[in-house]
Design an enzyme around this catalytic site. Structure first.
Site, PDB file in Angstrom:
ATOM      1  N   GLU A   1     -44.645  28.642 -66.549  1.00 29.38           N
ATOM      2  CA  GLU A   1     -45.430  28.095 -65.429  1.00 29.38           C
ATOM      3  C   GLU A   1     -44.531  27.108 -64.717  1.00 29.38           C
ATOM      4  OE1 GLU A   1     -49.038  26.247 -66.690  1.00 29.38           O
ATOM      5  OE2 GLU A   1     -50.023  28.168 -66.883  1.00 29.38           O
TER       6      GLU A   1
ATOM      7  N   CYS B   1     -48.744  20.837 -60.048  1.00 29.28           N
ATOM      8  CA  CYS B   1     -47.954  22.023 -59.694  1.00 29.28           C
ATOM      9  C   CYS B   1     -48.608  22.779 -58.551  1.00 29.28           C
ATOM     10  CB  CYS B   1     -47.782  22.905 -60.919  1.00 29.28           C
ATOM     11  SG  CYS B   1     -49.330  23.306 -61.717  1.00 29.28           S
TER      12      CYS B   1
HETATM   13  P1  NAD Z   1     -38.801  19.694 -66.191  1.00 30.96           P
HETATM   14  O1  NAD Z   1     -38.486  21.134 -66.037  1.00 30.96           O
HETATM   15  O2  NAD Z   1     -37.770  18.704 -65.893  1.00 30.96           O
HETATM   16  O3  NAD Z   1     -39.263  19.398 -67.694  1.00 30.96           O
HETATM   17  C1  NAD Z   1     -40.320  20.085 -68.309  1.00 30.96           C
HETATM   18  C2  NAD Z   1     -40.112  20.052 -69.815  1.00 30.96           C
HETATM   19  O4  NAD Z   1     -38.976  20.831 -70.152  1.00 30.96           O
HETATM   20  C3  NAD Z   1     -39.867  18.661 -70.383  1.00 30.96           C
HETATM   21  O5  NAD Z   1     -40.573  18.539 -71.605  1.00 30.96           O
HETATM   22  C4  NAD Z   1     -38.371  18.659 -70.599  1.00 30.96           C
HETATM   23  O6  NAD Z   1     -37.936  17.747 -71.572  1.00 30.96           O
HETATM   24  C5  NAD Z   1     -38.139  20.092 -71.025  1.00 30.96           C
HETATM   25  N1  NAD Z   1     -36.762  20.575 -70.877  1.00 30.96           N
HETATM   26  C6  NAD Z   1     -35.780  20.081 -70.076  1.00 30.96           C
HETATM   27  N2  NAD Z   1     -34.672  20.830 -70.203  1.00 30.96           N
HETATM   28  C7  NAD Z   1     -34.965  21.824 -71.081  1.00 30.96           C
HETATM   29  C8  NAD Z   1     -34.235  22.938 -71.605  1.00 30.96           C
HETATM   30  N3  NAD Z   1     -32.977  23.180 -71.248  1.00 30.96           N
HETATM   31  N4  NAD Z   1     -34.856  23.762 -72.473  1.00 30.96           N
HETATM   32  C9  NAD Z   1     -36.144  23.552 -72.814  1.00 30.96           C
HETATM   33  N5  NAD Z   1     -36.878  22.518 -72.366  1.00 30.96           N
HETATM   34  C10 NAD Z   1     -36.289  21.667 -71.507  1.00 30.96           C
HETATM   35  O7  NAD Z   1     -40.118  19.467 -65.310  1.00 30.96           O
HETATM   36  P2  NAD Z   1     -40.870  18.076 -65.007  1.00 30.96           P
HETATM   37  O8  NAD Z   1     -40.045  17.289 -64.049  1.00 30.96           O
HETATM   38  O9  NAD Z   1     -41.287  17.458 -66.300  1.00 30.96           O
HETATM   39  O10 NAD Z   1     -42.187  18.596 -64.288  1.00 30.96           O
HETATM   40  C11 NAD Z   1     -42.293  18.778 -62.898  1.00 30.96           C
HETATM   41  C12 NAD Z   1     -42.152  20.243 -62.555  1.00 30.96           C
HETATM   42  O11 NAD Z   1     -43.039  21.013 -63.324  1.00 30.96           O
HETATM   43  C13 NAD Z   1     -42.505  20.545 -61.117  1.00 30.96           C
HETATM   44  O12 NAD Z   1     -41.617  21.471 -60.562  1.00 30.96           O
HETATM   45  C14 NAD Z   1     -43.880  21.185 -61.211  1.00 30.96           C
HETATM   46  O13 NAD Z   1     -44.227  22.026 -60.153  1.00 30.96           O
HETATM   47  C15 NAD Z   1     -43.762  21.908 -62.494  1.00 30.96           C
HETATM   48  N6  NAD Z   1     -45.090  22.156 -63.059  1.00 30.96           N
HETATM   49  C16 NAD Z   1     -45.569  23.424 -63.059  1.00 30.96           C
HETATM   50  C17 NAD Z   1     -46.837  23.679 -63.543  1.00 30.96           C
HETATM   51  C18 NAD Z   1     -47.404  25.065 -63.548  1.00 30.96           C
HETATM   52  O14 NAD Z   1     -48.392  25.269 -64.239  1.00 30.96           O
HETATM   53  N7  NAD Z   1     -46.861  26.010 -62.823  1.00 30.96           N
HETATM   54  C19 NAD Z   1     -47.612  22.630 -64.038  1.00 30.96           C
HETATM   55  C20 NAD Z   1     -47.094  21.345 -64.015  1.00 30.96           C
HETATM   56  C21 NAD Z   1     -45.813  21.123 -63.533  1.00 30.96           C
END
Ligand code: NAD
Length: 481
Positions: free
Chosen positions: A254, A288
């Site tokens: 997502e 999101c």
């Molecule tokens: P992010 O991708 O920076 O981090 C999300 C998670 O992934 C965190 O727990 C982070 O520590 C982890 N992570 C980071 N690098 C990783 C890797 N290499 N492997 C595995 N995990 C890793 O996102 P964010 O800044 O926390 O959230 C904001 C983003 O999330 C926005 O783009 C938003 O649109 C999206 N989002 C999407 C949804 C949806 O349902 N589509 C919902 C909420 C947020």
């Protein structure tokens, strides 16, 4: 803005005694990282930084628990009901921690925990009886949905408990065990939530580890991980997808969005402005599938912009613990920088800030709700995901043009149509390229409504029976007669 948060750094750390949860036990951290209170910009508490060895132990515990958790459907239903009850009982305490680290108003933190509890009950109530595809004189074919094993649930910082919780509810219902990894910006409430669940779940059924990107990548490549349920940015989602390939791990992604709202020419700006505003600024725009750009017919443009700006100007920005607060701070310094840069870039290119356009006075990561007009596609805040409290409004001449502009995006998470003619709205919704399209609404997710991202907004489905089934392996049993 008034006062400072009541939940101060040291107090919170001591009161909450945050630990990772491995095999049902709270484990003291070997290393820690700092969590910041976005309402002050200052240190809030230390969070455990999980090690590879702790991850191994957690995954082995999750696998051990899987063997008994998967076999007894009735026991799982009872445990999920008990989990919902225990979450609700602790909602007030969890909400204090969530607001301190995330920034959102306390009532929204309470709602986040309570919503998660409701989702646990909704999935517990789903009938998962195998489907009989044929039962004839020649054969019987039964389609089973088998659990996969340990599932990892990686969550972002905007809805930490809800995001991890809905993944857990779906995975658990069909017999998987779960290891949760919250964002390093908001690990505290999630760890506490998982700790609370230990009172009603067997050791290893739900565990929690906190850490940064490195922990995430260890988890996605761990040999015992059978499924990755990831919510976060598109950039990280692509890394997760790549990490899953060598072992063919199942993944649901997502990801980011740049949702367009299209206002039709029959709409009444005064009637729809509050809805558009609320759905654009939900969770301070850090949602999101919030409205991230608005397309409005030329003749309605000024009236809608004025109405949105008037609403923005009346909103109270402040600390989440103040009951009069409408919007808390942006969650972290990086995100505040992104929003600030995108707004400044738009203003520099001639956009008009009908409301906001600047940071809010005082300490912390506060930003005024911002309505931008006099800008067009091609400006960064229209083309990119702002994920914060700033909304661009653009005018259009024809509906075909508006649809083409809305669809001209790498993203396809959500979209909406605003109209006084619901039938027409539904027909226009058919032409939007997105996983969810709302008419006269936006960003509302429901347990029985599938949630999927088109294009760069994701792979697979979460929520509803469809989403839950992504946590299973299909097995057909064919008995020849
Ligand atoms: P992010 O991708 O920076 O981090 C999300 C998670 O992934 C965190 O727990 C982070 O520590 C982890 N992570 C980071 N690098 C990783 C890797 N290499 N492997 C595995 N995990 C890793 O996102 P964010 O800044 O926390 O959230 C904001 C983003 O999330 C926005 O783009 C938003 O649109 C999206 N989002 C999407 C949804 C949806 O349902 N589509 C919902 C909420 C947020």
């Amino acid at each position: 803005m008034s006062g400072t948060t009541r939940t101060g750094g040291q107090d919170l750390a001591e009161a909450a005694a945050i630990a990772i949860i491995i095999r049902g036990r709270c484990v003291k951290p070997e290393a820690t990282f700092e969590v910041v209170n976005p309402a002050t910009g200052r240190f809030l508490a230390n969070a455990p930084d999980a090690t590879p060895k702790q991850l191994d132990d957690t995954m082995e515990g999750a696998l051990a628990a899987f063997h008994s958790w998967k076999v007894d459907d009735a026991a799982r239903v009872a445990a999920m009901y008990a989990a919902a009850e225990v979450m609700e009982r602790h909602a007030a305490d969890l909400a204090q921690i969530l607001t301190a680290e995330q920034g959102k108003p306390l009532r929204e933190s309470v709602a986040e925990v309570e919503t998660t509890a409701r989702w646990f009950r909704w999935y517990a109530d789903l009938d998962i009886t195998p489907e009989v595809a044929e039962d004839s004189d020649v054969r019987r074919v039964v389609v089973h949905r088998r659990p996969l094993g340990p599932v990892i649930a990686i969550a972002p910082w905007n809805f930490p408990i809800q995001s991890a919780g809905k993944k857990a509810a779906q995975a658990l219902r069909v017999g998987n065990t779960v290891v949760v990894k919250p964002s390093p910006f908001t690990p505290l409430a999630t760890l506490k939530w998982v700790e609370v669940l230990q009172g009603v779940l067997a050791p290893g059924v739900v565990s929690a580890l906190s850490g940064g990107a490195q922990l995430g990548s260890w988890m996605t490549s761990h040999p015992l991980t059978r499924k990755i349920s990831f919510t976060g940015s598109t950039a990280t989602g692509k890394l997760v997808a790549a990490a899953a390939v060598p072992d063919l791990k199942r993944t649901t992604l997502e990801l980011g969005g740049n949702d367009a709202a299209i206002v039709l020419d029959d709409a009444d700006p005064a009637a729809i402005a509050a809805g558009i505003f609320d759905r654009g600024f939900v969770n301070c725009g850090q949602t999101c599938a919030a409205i991230k750009r608005v397309y409005v017919p030329e003749k309605l443009h000024d009236e809608l912009v004025d109405a949105l700006a008037a609403i923005a100007d009346n909103k109270v920005v402040g600390v989440g613990t103040d009951p009069t607060t409408d919007y808390g701070p942006v969650n972290n310094r990086i995100q505040l920088g992104i929003v600030t840069d995108l707004v400044e870039d738009a203003l520099h290119k001639g956009a008009h800030a009908a409301a906001g356009g600047t940071r809010h006075d005082g300490e912390g990561y506060f930003y005024r709700p911002t309505i931008l007009s006099n800008l067009d596609d091609g400006v960064r805040i229209v083309d990119e995901e702002q994920f914060g409290p700033a909304l661009p409004v653009m005018s259009y001449k024809t509906l075909d043009e508006a649809l083409a502009r809305a669809n001209d995006s790498k993203y396809g998470l959500g979209g909406s149509v605003w109209t006084s003619d619901l039938e027409r709205g539904e027909a226009v919704a058919d032409r939007i390229e997105a996983g969810t399209v709302w008419v006269n609404n936006h960003a509302q997710t429901l347990p029985h409504q599938p949630f999927a991202g088109a294009k760069w907004s994701g792979i697979g489905v979460e929520n509803s029976r469809l989403g839950m089934l992504e946590f299973t392996q299909v097995q057909a049993v064919h008995v020849a007669r």
